[in-house]
Write a protein that holds these residues in place. Structure first.
Motif, PDB file in Angstrom:
ATOM      1  N   LEU A  54       0.829  -1.201   0.000  1.00  0.00           N
ATOM      2  CA  LEU A  54       0.000   0.000   0.000  1.00  0.00           C
ATOM      3  C   LEU A  54       0.859   1.244   0.000  1.00  0.00           C
ATOM      4  CD1 LEU A  54      -3.026  -0.703   2.332  1.00  0.00           C
ATOM      5  CD2 LEU A  54      -3.065  -0.097  -0.071  1.00  0.00           C
ATOM      6  N   GLY A  55       1.944   1.215   0.779  1.00  0.00           N
ATOM      7  CA  GLY A  55       2.848   2.352   0.835  1.00  0.00           C
ATOM      8  C   GLY A  55       3.432   2.647  -0.533  1.00  0.00           C
ATOM      9  N   GLN A  56       3.784   1.596  -1.267  1.00  0.00           N
ATOM     10  CA  GLN A  56       4.321   1.777  -2.617  1.00  0.00           C
ATOM     11  C   GLN A  56       3.285   2.404  -3.531  1.00  0.00           C
ATOM     12  OE1 GLN A  56       6.565  -1.063  -4.572  1.00  0.00           O
ATOM     13  NE2 GLN A  56       8.130  -0.815  -3.026  1.00  0.00           N
ATOM     14  N   GLY A  57       2.028   1.977  -3.357  1.00  0.00           N
ATOM     15  CA  GLY A  57       0.951   2.526  -4.174  1.00  0.00           C
ATOM     16  C   GLY A  57       0.806   4.020  -3.978  1.00  0.00           C
ATOM     17  N   PHE A  58       0.958   4.484  -2.722  1.00  0.00           N
ATOM     18  CA  PHE A  58       0.833   5.913  -2.463  1.00  0.00           C
ATOM     19  C   PHE A  58       2.006   6.688  -3.016  1.00  0.00           C
ATOM     20  CE2 PHE A  58      -2.142   4.792   1.029  1.00  0.00           C
ATOM     21  CZ  PHE A  58      -3.189   5.575   0.590  1.00  0.00           C
ATOM     22  N   ARG A  59       3.188   6.087  -2.984  1.00  0.00           N
ATOM     23  CA  ARG A  59       4.395   6.808  -3.392  1.00  0.00           C
ATOM     24  C   ARG A  59       4.587   6.827  -4.888  1.00  0.00           C
ATOM     25  NH1 ARG A  59       6.728   5.239   1.523  1.00  0.00           N
ATOM     26  NH2 ARG A  59       7.104   3.154   0.772  1.00  0.00           N
ATOM     27  N   SER A  60       3.906   5.932  -5.620  1.00  0.00           N
ATOM     28  CA  SER A  60       4.178   5.864  -7.043  1.00  0.00           C
ATOM     29  C   SER A  60       2.972   6.341  -7.845  1.00  0.00           C
ATOM     30  CB  SER A  60       4.534   4.429  -7.434  1.00  0.00           C
ATOM     31  OG  SER A  60       3.452   3.589  -7.163  1.00  0.00           O
ATOM     32  N   ALA A  61       3.249   6.688  -9.094  1.00  0.00           N
ATOM     33  CA  ALA A  61       2.200   7.127 -10.001  1.00  0.00           C
ATOM     34  C   ALA A  61       2.117   6.125 -11.140  1.00  0.00           C
ATOM     35  CB  ALA A  61       2.532   8.509 -10.545  1.00  0.00           C
ATOM     36  N   LEU A  62       0.909   5.834 -11.572  1.00  0.00           N
ATOM     37  CA  LEU A  62       0.738   4.894 -12.680  1.00  0.00           C
ATOM     38  C   LEU A  62       0.036   5.597 -13.825  1.00  0.00           C
ATOM     39  CD1 LEU A  62       0.884   1.962 -13.785  1.00  0.00           C
ATOM     40  CD2 LEU A  62      -1.394   1.630 -12.828  1.00  0.00           C
ATOM     41  N   TYR A  63       0.678   5.592 -14.999  1.00  0.00           N
ATOM     42  CA  TYR A  63       0.084   6.187 -16.189  1.00  0.00           C
ATOM     43  C   TYR A  63      -0.177   5.079 -17.196  1.00  0.00           C
ATOM     44  CZ  TYR A  63       2.083  10.297 -14.026  1.00  0.00           C
ATOM     45  OH  TYR A  63       2.425  11.270 -13.127  1.00  0.00           O
ATOM     46  N   THR A  64      -1.387   5.072 -17.753  1.00  0.00           N
ATOM     47  CA  THR A  64      -1.722   4.046 -18.737  1.00  0.00           C
ATOM     48  C   THR A  64      -2.162   4.697 -20.032  1.00  0.00           C
ATOM     49  OG1 THR A  64      -3.961   3.963 -17.876  1.00  0.00           O
ATOM     50  CG2 THR A  64      -2.418   2.311 -17.041  1.00  0.00           C
ATOM     51  N   CYS A  65      -1.972   3.958 -21.117  1.00  0.00           N
ATOM     52  CA  CYS A  65      -2.346   4.454 -22.436  1.00  0.00           C
ATOM     53  C   CYS A  65      -3.864   4.371 -22.593  1.00  0.00           C
ATOM     54  CB  CYS A  65      -1.657   3.617 -23.508  1.00  0.00           C
ATOM     55  SG  CYS A  65      -2.103   4.142 -25.174  1.00  0.00           S
ATOM     56  N   PRO A  66      -4.509   5.468 -23.096  1.00  0.00           N
ATOM     57  CA  PRO A  66      -5.972   5.466 -23.246  1.00  0.00           C
ATOM     58  C   PRO A  66      -6.452   4.716 -24.489  1.00  0.00           C
ATOM     59  CG  PRO A  66      -5.083   7.593 -23.898  1.00  0.00           C
ATOM     60  CD  PRO A  66      -3.913   6.758 -23.432  1.00  0.00           C
ATOM     61  N   VAL A  67      -5.511   4.323 -25.382  1.00  0.00           N
ATOM     62  CA  VAL A  67      -5.915   3.646 -26.617  1.00  0.00           C
ATOM     63  C   VAL A  67      -6.370   2.223 -26.296  1.00  0.00           C
ATOM     64  CG1 VAL A  67      -5.115   2.776 -28.853  1.00  0.00           C
ATOM     65  CG2 VAL A  67      -4.408   5.037 -28.064  1.00  0.00           C
ATOM     66  N   LYS A  68      -7.556   1.871 -26.833  1.00  0.00           N
ATOM     67  CA  LYS A  68      -8.119   0.554 -26.571  1.00  0.00           C
ATOM     68  C   LYS A  68      -7.220  -0.540 -27.141  1.00  0.00           C
ATOM     69  CE  LYS A  68     -12.609  -1.590 -26.404  1.00  0.00           C
ATOM     70  NZ  LYS A  68     -13.833  -1.899 -27.114  1.00  0.00           N
ATOM     71  N   GLY A  69      -6.963  -1.561 -26.366  1.00  0.00           N
ATOM     72  CA  GLY A  69      -6.149  -2.680 -26.833  1.00  0.00           C
ATOM     73  C   GLY A  69      -4.667  -2.490 -26.571  1.00  0.00           C
ATOM     74  N   CYS A  70      -4.268  -1.278 -26.192  1.00  0.00           N
ATOM     75  CA  CYS A  70      -2.858  -1.030 -25.882  1.00  0.00           C
ATOM     76  C   CYS A  70      -2.655  -1.206 -24.381  1.00  0.00           C
ATOM     77  CB  CYS A  70      -2.456   0.380 -26.294  1.00  0.00           C
ATOM     78  SG  CYS A  70      -0.731   0.742 -25.889  1.00  0.00           S
ATOM     79  N   THR A  71      -1.667  -2.011 -24.038  1.00  0.00           N
ATOM     80  CA  THR A  71      -1.456  -2.308 -22.619  1.00  0.00           C
ATOM     81  C   THR A  71      -0.288  -1.522 -22.032  1.00  0.00           C
ATOM     82  OG1 THR A  71      -0.085  -4.174 -23.254  1.00  0.00           O
ATOM     83  CG2 THR A  71      -2.408  -4.633 -22.784  1.00  0.00           C
TER      84      THR A  71
END
Ligand SMILES: [Zn+2]
Length: 101
Positions: A54-71
């Motif tokens: 949980l601590g790692q989750g708070f300290r880090s940021a996750l950016y994902t691609c909005p294009v469908k099918g792109c992981t």
């Protein structure tokens, strides 16, 4: 104190309390000391693991691609705001990381 540290500390404390009450409960049912120690270690180590994750989750940021099918996704941790901006632009702009169109 950082929010993440507070959360980690309270989860670690909670697992310690659960372990202590479980320990006395087991002892009152004539469970062998070795079995009690094993159960307590399992509870405490699980609590510490969850707290750390949980601590790692708070300290880090996750950016994902909005294009469908792109992981494509980028997780950034302990970095400068400028670097976060750069990473976000790479992750959220599909043309910058390629992949299936
Ligand atoms: Zn993409």
């Amino acid at each position: 104190m950082q929010k993440s540290t507070v959360v980690e500390a309270s989860i670690a404390l909670a697992s310690g309390i659960v372990a202590a009450s479980l320990g006395s409960e087991l002892a009152s049912h004539h469970v062998s000391p070795a079995a009690i120690v094993t159960a307590l270690l399992a509870v405490v180590s699980t609590g510490l693991y969850v707290a750390q994750q949980l601590g790692q989750g708070f300290r880090s940021a996750l950016y994902t691609c909005p294009v469908k099918g792109c992981t494509a996704s980028i997780r950034a941790k302990d970095t400068s705001p400028a670097e976060l901006d750069r990473l976000r632009s790479i992750a959220t702009d599909h043309s910058k990381h390629g992949g299936p169109r």
